[in-house]
Design an enzyme around this catalytic site. Structure first.
Site, mmCIF file in Angstrom:
data_model
loop_
_atom_site.group_PDB
_atom_site.id
_atom_site.type_symbol
_atom_site.label_atom_id
_atom_site.label_comp_id
_atom_site.label_asym_id
_atom_site.label_seq_id
_atom_site.Cartn_x
_atom_site.Cartn_y
_atom_site.Cartn_z
ATOM 1 N N LYS A 114 0.880 -1.295 -0.032
ATOM 2 C CA LYS A 114 0.080 0.119 0.005
ATOM 3 C C LYS A 114 0.697 1.421 -0.109
ATOM 4 C CE LYS A 114 -4.129 -2.026 1.582
ATOM 5 N NZ LYS A 114 -5.159 -2.192 2.897
ATOM 6 N N LYS A 195 -13.883 -10.620 -9.366
ATOM 7 C CA LYS A 195 -15.056 -10.539 -8.371
ATOM 8 C C LYS A 195 -15.902 -9.505 -8.161
ATOM 9 C CE LYS A 195 -13.063 -9.205 -3.793
ATOM 10 N NZ LYS A 195 -12.714 -9.525 -2.690
ATOM 11 N N LYS A 198 -16.864 -4.035 -3.898
ATOM 12 C CA LYS A 198 -17.458 -2.811 -3.684
ATOM 13 C C LYS A 198 -16.893 -1.646 -4.357
ATOM 14 C CE LYS A 198 -15.748 -3.282 1.290
ATOM 15 N NZ LYS A 198 -16.177 -3.711 2.352
#
Ligand code: AMP
Length: 329
Positions: A114, A195, A198
């Protein structure tokens, strides 16, 4: 509850909950709550390692709790609370940070990945695994169900606990990661090679738990399929149809074969209509309960009760740590 093993799960209130979250994670949690003394918290302090607009966070925190309960998480079997309601958790986290090496924290794979994506990352991105250790250790959790990507963080919590126990005397239970076999992966309706997520930009492939019946039906009726006319499970060659079959078997007791047999000689339109009705029916029931809860005193009471119970636990742990570390007058 007394002789059950304790289990802790944190939910990060970012993004809207999807049918993928429901089938892949929430339904499994509902099953697990029978077996464990479960603690479930909204990890709002974890969410802010990346900037969150306050209005969105405010809305999502309650929405998440109400939706999880509406999906079958039983407040009698789970201690449910909001992380930031418990001011002792960051205090414990600081004491644990001082028993954690910079080298350890900076070696976490999630941090490495990240921090590469955005050079302007916050210090919180480096230290949040220690906050996670505080979450886990103050409740004396036996298990922490995590995906493989979070396993390293539970191991870090265990290392920190072990070090603290050695240095200051027995204080923490050593937690174990419980690697969850998540349920089937639900795919994006528009692009079944990925997949359902969200964070997806095209909302037409993603069913959210708060979508209207009209939205759900429209999304399923326009799901990407193939040019054949056969309802057959074949994830490699027929990913769209196979994804819809997976949704069916997850929401009913039917097997793949039973679904295939039901639609022999029928067209995709009929099959999609059936799937849409199944999904609307399930999500409709969830939304009914959600509406009762979202602005209710019941929800406030659940969170107040969870806050009171976990604050006492965290306060006791914090005081024990202070004593052992010599942080006393
Ligand atoms: P995320 O929404 O990616 O933070 O994931 C939260 C939990 O939901 C994890 O346990 C995921 O494995 C599960 N999950 C998310 N999306 C899906 C999906 N499309 N199918 C199955 N499980 C999912």
């Amino acid at each position: 509850m007394e002789n059950k093993k304790r289990l802790l799960t944190g939910l990060k209130p970012t993004g809207d909950l999807t049918l993928g979250n429901y089938i892949g994670a929430i339904m499994q949690m509902v099953k697990r709550q029978e077996e464990f003394d479960s603690y479930l918290f909204v990890a709002d302090l974890h969410a802010i390692t990346i900037h969150q607009p306050p209005e969105e966070l405010r809305r999502r925190i309650k929405e998440f709790i109400a939706l999880y309960i509406a999906c079958g998480i039983d407040p009698k079997k789970n201690t449910i609370y909001l992380q930031s309601d418990n001011e002792f958790i960051p205090s414990i986290s600081w004491l644990l940070e001082c028993s954690t090496y910079y080298g350890e924290a900076s070696r976490m794979i999630q941090f490495k990945e990240k921090s590469k994506q955005n050079a302007n990352f916050t210090l919180g991105l480096l230290t949040y695994p220690v906050l996670m250790a505080a979450d886990i250790l103050y409740v004396d959790s036996d298990y922490v169900p995590v995906g493989i990507d979070q396993k390293q963080h539970v191991e870090l919590a265990r290392d920190i606990a072990e070090r603290f126990n050695k240095m200051y005397g027995e204080t923490f239970k050593l937690p174990e990661p419980l690697i969850t076999e998540s349920g089937v992966k639900i795919k994006d309706l528009k692009d079944p090679s990925k997949k359902m997520s969200k964070s997806e930009e095209n909302p037409n492939g993603v069913i959210c738990l708060l979508d209207t019946k009209e939205q759900i039906t429209k999304k399923i009726m326009s799901a990407t399929t193939d040019s054949e006319m056969q309802v057959k499970y074949d994830p490699e060659n027929k990913p769209g149809i196979s994804n819809l079959i997976n949704i069916c078997i997850s929401l009913t007791n039917d097997t793949i074969q039973q679904v295939e047999e039901k639609f022999v000689g029928k067209n995709y339109g009929e099959f999609k209509k059936y799937v849409a009705e199944l999904v609307c029916d399930r999500i409709g029931k969830i939304q009914e309960r959600y509406e009762e809860l979202i602005n209710s005193k019941e929800l406030e009471d659940i969170l107040n009760e969870g806050a009171a119970k976990t604050k006492q636990l965290a306060k006791d742990k914090y005081e024990a740590m202070r004593q052992k570390m010599g942080l006393v007058r």
